[in-house]
Design an enzyme around this catalytic site. Structure first.
Site, PDB file in Angstrom:
ATOM      1  N   SER A  72     -21.220  41.170 -21.604  1.00 10.53           N
ATOM      2  CA  SER A  72     -20.943  39.614 -20.993  1.00 10.53           C
ATOM      3  C   SER A  72     -21.076  39.911 -19.537  1.00 10.53           C
ATOM      4  O   SER A  72     -21.008  38.758 -18.815  1.00 10.53           O
ATOM      5  CB  SER A  72     -19.631  39.719 -21.441  1.00 10.53           C
ATOM      6  OG  SER A  72     -18.531  40.525 -20.918  1.00 10.53           O
TER       7      SER A  72
ATOM      8  N   GLY B 296     -19.824  40.808 -25.500  1.00 14.29           N
ATOM      9  CA  GLY B 296     -19.149  41.635 -26.594  1.00 14.29           C
ATOM     10  C   GLY B 296     -19.898  42.582 -27.100  1.00 14.29           C
ATOM     11  O   GLY B 296     -19.188  43.469 -27.992  1.00 14.29           O
TER      12      GLY B 296
ATOM     13  N   ASN C 136     -18.100  47.388 -23.717  1.00 13.57           N
ATOM     14  CA  ASN C 136     -17.274  47.464 -25.168  1.00 13.57           C
ATOM     15  C   ASN C 136     -17.742  48.508 -26.035  1.00 13.57           C
ATOM     16  O   ASN C 136     -17.280  48.552 -27.127  1.00 13.57           O
ATOM     17  CB  ASN C 136     -18.265  46.277 -25.920  1.00 13.57           C
ATOM     18  CG  ASN C 136     -17.936  44.951 -24.905  1.00 13.57           C
ATOM     19  OD1 ASN C 136     -16.945  44.755 -24.617  1.00 13.57           O
ATOM     20  ND2 ASN C 136     -19.196  44.321 -24.488  1.00 13.57           N
TER      21      ASN C 136
ATOM     22  N   ASP D  60     -10.023  36.791 -15.677  1.00 15.72           N
ATOM     23  CA  ASP D  60      -9.490  38.359 -15.985  1.00 15.72           C
ATOM     24  C   ASP D  60     -10.131  39.288 -15.023  1.00 15.72           C
ATOM     25  O   ASP D  60     -10.690  38.804 -13.812  1.00 15.72           O
ATOM     26  CB  ASP D  60     -10.024  38.788 -17.412  1.00 15.72           C
ATOM     27  CG  ASP D  60     -11.564  38.707 -17.674  1.00 15.72           C
ATOM     28  OD1 ASP D  60     -12.188  38.616 -16.843  1.00 15.72           O
ATOM     29  OD2 ASP D  60     -11.966  38.389 -18.906  1.00 15.72           O
TER      30      ASP D  60
ATOM     31  N   HIS E  92     -14.723  39.774 -15.780  1.00 18.90           N
ATOM     32  CA  HIS E  92     -15.961  38.672 -15.746  1.00 18.90           C
ATOM     33  C   HIS E  92     -16.023  37.828 -14.358  1.00 18.90           C
ATOM     34  O   HIS E  92     -14.928  37.445 -14.057  1.00 18.90           O
ATOM     35  CB  HIS E  92     -15.570  37.645 -16.945  1.00 18.90           C
ATOM     36  CG  HIS E  92     -15.861  38.424 -18.203  1.00 18.90           C
ATOM     37  ND1 HIS E  92     -14.539  38.776 -19.044  1.00 18.90           N
ATOM     38  CD2 HIS E  92     -16.829  38.996 -18.998  1.00 18.90           C
ATOM     39  CE1 HIS E  92     -14.965  39.283 -20.236  1.00 18.90           C
ATOM     40  NE2 HIS E  92     -16.500  39.424 -20.284  1.00 18.90           N
TER      41      HIS E  92
END
Ligand SMILES: *[C@@H]1O[C@H](CO)[C@@H](O)[C@H](O)[C@H]1NC(C)=O
Ligand SMILES: *[C@@H]1O[C@H](CO)[C@@H](O)[C@H](O)[C@H]1NC(C)=O
Length: 274
Positions: free
Chosen positions: A38, A72, A104, A228, A231
């Site tokens: 992402s 993800g 991830n 967050d 990102h």
């Protein structure tokens, strides 16, 4: 006619054939395929403020960029879900495949937050394995490997297609302590070690991204992470695109050198020291 004259004629003919005989090979520009998560993937600017750095990459290079980053995913799930096979199928000899993973891959395979996601890998670059129950169920067991093992497999796959694999260090999350952004990231170090052991290119994206955000300072940087600490918005993604291109420019391997030939004017005007 002497033999050596004949040999020279044959050599020149072979050379001419190698250079001009395969027009699709010699006139075609390579493509760059990006395998990531992402932090790199494309988002629709109409529907979200979040953007990944791969979205802007084509602005800085003179070759086609195919941003196949998927939110993800890890080295493990990108492969298990068939996304890697789809990418590989598009690669032709001479294409670059950049692999930037890590966000991830973190976690404990088969338990806790990994249940339902099936993406955590073992840390490091060794050959240890663990067998876990994954979401597929049924007989349900999957052998999970280390980060380095998955990367080595991907490097081998790209080479089998005649492509040029290049590993890249992941972009940092906003982990600040007293005004200093975390500089050392384990998944980056494992990617670097793997690139060295497999003698392939490495883009130190982490280093230049950390330097650029550190240069902007904590307060300004955090405005580029509106949802967050992982990102980016468009401005933050642009920082990460420019740090990526800087990482190509500053790379010391044959592979990053090959890629740096395709940095365009905009890419060359990024002001940052190696
Ligand atoms: C579960 O593991 C099997 C291999 O044992 C693999 O083929 C499958 O893709 C995995 N499922 C998921 C959801 O990752
Ligand atoms: C951060 O600053 C605080 C207050 O000055 C101090 O107590 C703490 O030890 C510092 N932390 C680090 C990791 O330097």
């Amino acid at each position: 006619m002497s033999f050596s004259f004949l040999a020279r004629v044959v050599f020149v003919l072979q050379l001419a054939l190698a250079v001009y005989g395969n027009p699709t090979r010699t006139t075609r520009l390579p493509s760059l395929y990006l395998c990531s998560d992402s932090t790199a993937s494309n988002y629709d600017p109409q529907t979200t403020v979040i953007q990944g750095f791969g979205y802007y990459l084509h602005d800085y290079l003179s070759i086609p960029v195919h941003n196949l980053a998927r939110a993800g995913r890890s080295t493990r799930s990108f492969q298990n879900q068939g996304l890697w096979a789809q990418l590989l199928a598009m690669v032709v000899p001479g294409d670059f495949v950049v692999i930037e993973m890590g966000h991830n891959d973190n976690g404990t395979p088969g338990t806790g937050g990994d249940v339902g996601k099936d993406r955590a890998v073992l840390p490091g670059v060794g050959e240890e394995t663990i067998v876990v129950q994954n979401t597929t169920g049924g007989t349900g067991s999957e052998t999970v490997y280390t980060f380095g093992h998955y990367l080595r497999g991907m490097i081998k796959d790209v080479r089998k297609r005649g492509g040029i694999p290049v590993l890249s260090g992941m972009v940092p999350t906003m982990a600040w302590t007293n005004g200093t952004l975390q500089t050392s990231w384990p998944f980056t170090e494992w990617a670097r070690q793997t690139a060295e052991s497999e003698r392939t290119g490495f883009i130190d994206h982490t280093e230049y991204s950390v330097e650029m955000f550190q240069g902007l300072g904590e307060t300004k940087s955090l405005t580029m992470f509106p949802e967050d600490h992982t990102h980016t918005n468009a401005a933050g993604a642009t920082v990460n695109t420019e740090s990526f291109v800087t990482g190509i420019k500053c790379g010391r391997s044959l592979q990053t050198g090959g890629l740096s030939m395709f940095i365009n004017h905009k890419g060359r005007t990024i002001k940052w020291k190696c």
